[in-house]
Design a protein around this motif. Structure first.
Motif, PDB file in Angstrom:
ATOM      1  N   TYR A  42      12.471  -3.145   4.673  1.00  0.00           N
ATOM      2  CA  TYR A  42      11.543  -2.188   4.075  1.00  0.00           C
ATOM      3  C   TYR A  42      11.961  -0.740   4.275  1.00  0.00           C
ATOM      4  O   TYR A  42      11.526   0.129   3.505  1.00  0.00           O
ATOM      5  N   SER A  43      12.787  -0.467   5.268  1.00  0.00           N
ATOM      6  CA  SER A  43      13.312   0.898   5.387  1.00  0.00           C
ATOM      7  C   SER A  43      14.263   1.201   4.226  1.00  0.00           C
ATOM      8  O   SER A  43      14.253   2.313   3.674  1.00  0.00           O
ATOM      9  N   VAL A  44      15.051   0.213   3.825  1.00  0.00           N
ATOM     10  CA  VAL A  44      15.936   0.393   2.669  1.00  0.00           C
ATOM     11  C   VAL A  44      15.113   0.536   1.390  1.00  0.00           C
ATOM     12  O   VAL A  44      15.402   1.385   0.529  1.00  0.00           O
ATOM     13  N   LYS A  45      14.068  -0.285   1.258  1.00  0.00           N
ATOM     14  CA  LYS A  45      13.220  -0.198   0.066  1.00  0.00           C
ATOM     15  C   LYS A  45      12.534   1.158  -0.020  1.00  0.00           C
ATOM     16  O   LYS A  45      12.435   1.749  -1.109  1.00  0.00           O
ATOM     17  N   LEU A  46      12.050   1.651   1.133  1.00  0.00           N
ATOM     18  CA  LEU A  46      11.403   2.960   1.123  1.00  0.00           C
ATOM     19  C   LEU A  46      12.398   4.054   0.763  1.00  0.00           C
ATOM     20  O   LEU A  46      12.075   4.957  -0.021  1.00  0.00           O
ATOM     21  N   GLU A  47      13.577   3.966   1.315  1.00  0.00           N
ATOM     22  CA  GLU A  47      14.611   4.958   0.999  1.00  0.00           C
ATOM     23  C   GLU A  47      14.883   4.987  -0.504  1.00  0.00           C
ATOM     24  O   GLU A  47      14.970   6.069  -1.110  1.00  0.00           O
ATOM     25  N   ASN A  48      15.000   3.818  -1.094  1.00  0.00           N
ATOM     26  CA  ASN A  48      15.242   3.753  -2.543  1.00  0.00           C
ATOM     27  C   ASN A  48      14.067   4.333  -3.338  1.00  0.00           C
ATOM     28  O   ASN A  48      14.262   5.024  -4.342  1.00  0.00           O
ATOM     29  N   MET A  49      12.841   4.049  -2.878  1.00  0.00           N
ATOM     30  CA  MET A  49      11.666   4.587  -3.562  1.00  0.00           C
ATOM     31  C   MET A  49      11.635   6.109  -3.504  1.00  0.00           C
ATOM     32  O   MET A  49      11.353   6.785  -4.494  1.00  0.00           O
ATOM     33  N   LEU A  50      11.925   6.649  -2.321  1.00  0.00           N
ATOM     34  CA  LEU A  50      11.869   8.102  -2.162  1.00  0.00           C
ATOM     35  C   LEU A  50      12.978   8.804  -2.929  1.00  0.00           C
ATOM     36  O   LEU A  50      12.776   9.885  -3.488  1.00  0.00           O
ATOM     37  N   VAL A  51      14.156   8.187  -2.965  1.00  0.00           N
ATOM     38  CA  VAL A  51      15.265   8.756  -3.719  1.00  0.00           C
ATOM     39  C   VAL A  51      14.943   8.736  -5.213  1.00  0.00           C
ATOM     40  O   VAL A  51      15.162   9.714  -5.938  1.00  0.00           O
ATOM     41  N   GLN A  99       0.830  -1.206   0.000  1.00  0.00           N
ATOM     42  CA  GLN A  99       0.000   0.000   0.000  1.00  0.00           C
ATOM     43  C   GLN A  99       0.865   1.257   0.000  1.00  0.00           C
ATOM     44  O   GLN A  99       0.578   2.226  -0.707  1.00  0.00           O
ATOM     45  N   ILE A 100       1.926   1.235   0.810  1.00  0.00           N
ATOM     46  CA  ILE A 100       2.827   2.383   0.881  1.00  0.00           C
ATOM     47  C   ILE A 100       3.467   2.634  -0.487  1.00  0.00           C
ATOM     48  O   ILE A 100       3.566   3.781  -0.940  1.00  0.00           O
ATOM     49  N   GLN A 101       3.887   1.573  -1.141  1.00  0.00           N
ATOM     50  CA  GLN A 101       4.531   1.714  -2.447  1.00  0.00           C
ATOM     51  C   GLN A 101       3.576   2.345  -3.465  1.00  0.00           C
ATOM     52  O   GLN A 101       3.972   3.237  -4.234  1.00  0.00           O
ATOM     53  N   LYS A 102       2.339   1.893  -3.471  1.00  0.00           N
ATOM     54  CA  LYS A 102       1.358   2.460  -4.402  1.00  0.00           C
ATOM     55  C   LYS A 102       1.179   3.955  -4.158  1.00  0.00           C
ATOM     56  O   LYS A 102       1.107   4.754  -5.103  1.00  0.00           O
ATOM     57  N   VAL A 118       3.281   6.055  -2.628  1.00  0.00           N
ATOM     58  CA  VAL A 118       4.506   6.800  -2.936  1.00  0.00           C
ATOM     59  C   VAL A 118       4.647   6.978  -4.442  1.00  0.00           C
ATOM     60  O   VAL A 118       4.973   8.072  -4.931  1.00  0.00           O
ATOM     61  N   MET A 119       4.418   5.916  -5.181  1.00  0.00           N
ATOM     62  CA  MET A 119       4.541   5.990  -6.641  1.00  0.00           C
ATOM     63  C   MET A 119       3.488   6.929  -7.248  1.00  0.00           C
ATOM     64  O   MET A 119       3.687   7.501  -8.311  1.00  0.00           O
ATOM     65  N   ALA A 120       2.348   7.073  -6.524  1.00  0.00           N
ATOM     66  CA  ALA A 120       1.308   8.012  -6.974  1.00  0.00           C
ATOM     67  C   ALA A 120       1.557   9.410  -6.439  1.00  0.00           C
ATOM     68  O   ALA A 120       0.718  10.308  -6.631  1.00  0.00           O
ATOM     69  N   ASP A 121       2.678   9.590  -5.779  1.00  0.00           N
ATOM     70  CA  ASP A 121       3.081  10.875  -5.197  1.00  0.00           C
ATOM     71  C   ASP A 121       2.081  11.369  -4.155  1.00  0.00           C
ATOM     72  O   ASP A 121       1.856  12.575  -4.001  1.00  0.00           O
ATOM     73  N   ASN A 122       1.491  10.401  -3.444  1.00  0.00           N
ATOM     74  CA  ASN A 122       0.512  10.742  -2.399  1.00  0.00           C
ATOM     75  C   ASN A 122       1.140  10.464  -1.029  1.00  0.00           C
ATOM     76  O   ASN A 122       0.743   9.540  -0.316  1.00  0.00           O
ATOM     77  N   ILE A 123       2.128  11.282  -0.667  1.00  0.00           N
ATOM     78  CA  ILE A 123       2.882  11.068   0.569  1.00  0.00           C
ATOM     79  C   ILE A 123       2.013  11.288   1.799  1.00  0.00           C
ATOM     80  O   ILE A 123       2.105  10.551   2.789  1.00  0.00           O
ATOM     81  N   ASP A 124       1.141  12.302   1.745  1.00  0.00           N
ATOM     82  CA  ASP A 124       0.280  12.585   2.898  1.00  0.00           C
ATOM     83  C   ASP A 124      -0.612  11.393   3.231  1.00  0.00           C
ATOM     84  O   ASP A 124      -0.822  11.069   4.405  1.00  0.00           O
ATOM     85  N   ARG A 125      -1.144  10.755   2.201  1.00  0.00           N
ATOM     86  CA  ARG A 125      -2.000   9.573   2.417  1.00  0.00           C
ATOM     87  C   ARG A 125      -1.167   8.424   2.994  1.00  0.00           C
ATOM     88  O   ARG A 125      -1.660   7.670   3.852  1.00  0.00           O
ATOM     89  N   ALA A 126       0.063   8.297   2.549  1.00  0.00           N
ATOM     90  CA  ALA A 126       0.944   7.251   3.076  1.00  0.00           C
ATOM     91  C   ALA A 126       1.247   7.489   4.558  1.00  0.00           C
ATOM     92  O   ALA A 126       1.280   6.549   5.355  1.00  0.00           O
ATOM     93  N   ILE A 127       1.452   8.744   4.935  1.00  0.00           N
ATOM     94  CA  ILE A 127       1.701   9.078   6.344  1.00  0.00           C
ATOM     95  C   ILE A 127       0.468   8.768   7.188  1.00  0.00           C
ATOM     96  O   ILE A 127       0.570   8.238   8.299  1.00  0.00           O
TER      97      ILE A 127
END
Length: 212
Positions: free
Chosen positions: A196-205, A51-54, A56-65
């Motif tokens: 998953y912290s590494v995966k998130l870091e890579n996604m955000l970068v 869900q977080i990946q979807k 983030v990829m949709a640029d919906n950071i607020d919804r992810a938070i």
């Protein structure tokens, strides 16, 4: 079990009560850790991160938070939230934010579980110590007791000695089993945080580079 109950009433059964005290401590720790690790800190990491990946990829950071805020006691969402709040910052700030929260979360996840192994060892050693002292008392009784009472006193001493060993093992084996299960769950949670912290870091970068 009747023999153990009788040993509690026997002279010198202080060892049985000491082992009983370790069992109470072990039960308390095990119940507390089971509740926290299985019901408070644990989460379906794969489904959560999908869900977080979807988002983030949709640029919906607020919804992810907000998704992370929906599970405030879970270990992984707390770390992921830290990274998401720095989503528009550089790679170093994202990494530092997640590492900082990890330093808070990891000790909470690991807390008290190692103590179960120590409690199990103490219960075993108390049982062995009670056995040794019981045998010493039994053989001392043979030296000073009336011949007609020697057999009875020897039997009582050996029974008490064997009961302490048995009771020590009765406490130690389930305690070690609980330690094994809880250690496995602790490792699972910590491994998920690392992965998953590494995966998130890579996604955000990657997201940040794409926005440039």
């Amino acid at each position: 079990m009747n023999d153990i109950a009788n040993a509690f009433r026997a002279d010198g059964a202080i060892w049985m009560y000491l082992i009983l005290a370790t069992s109470i401590i072990a039960i308390g720790i095990a119940i507390e850790r089971f509740i926290f690790l299985f019901f408070k800190y644990n989460i379906n990491a794969q489904a959560f991160m999908a869900q977080i990946q979807k988002l983030v990829m949709a640029d919906n950071i607020d919804r992810a938070i907000k998704l992370c805020n929906a599970a405030p006691t879970r270990a992984l969402p707390r770390v992921i939230k830290a990274g998401l709040t720095r989503a528009d910052k550089g790679e170093v700030e994202i990494q530092n934010a997640m590492e900082e929260i990890s330093l808070e979360v990891v000790p909470m996840v690991q807390k008290r579980t190692p103590a179960l192994a120590a409690v199990a060892n103490i219960a075993t050693l108390l049982g062995l110590l009670g056995t040794v002292i019981g045998l010493i008392d039994a053989f001392k009784a043979l030296e000073s007791a009336d011949p007609s009472m020697q057999q009875q006193m020897l039997s009582a001493g050996i029974a008490l000695a064997m009961s302490t060993t048995a009771f020590g093992l009765i406490v130690a084996i389930p305690t070690l089993t609980a330690h094994l299960i809880l250690t496995g769950m602790t490792k699972k949670i910590l491994d998920e945080i690392d992965l998953y912290s590494v995966k998130l870091e890579n996604m955000l970068v990657t997201r940040g580079k794409g926005a440039q």
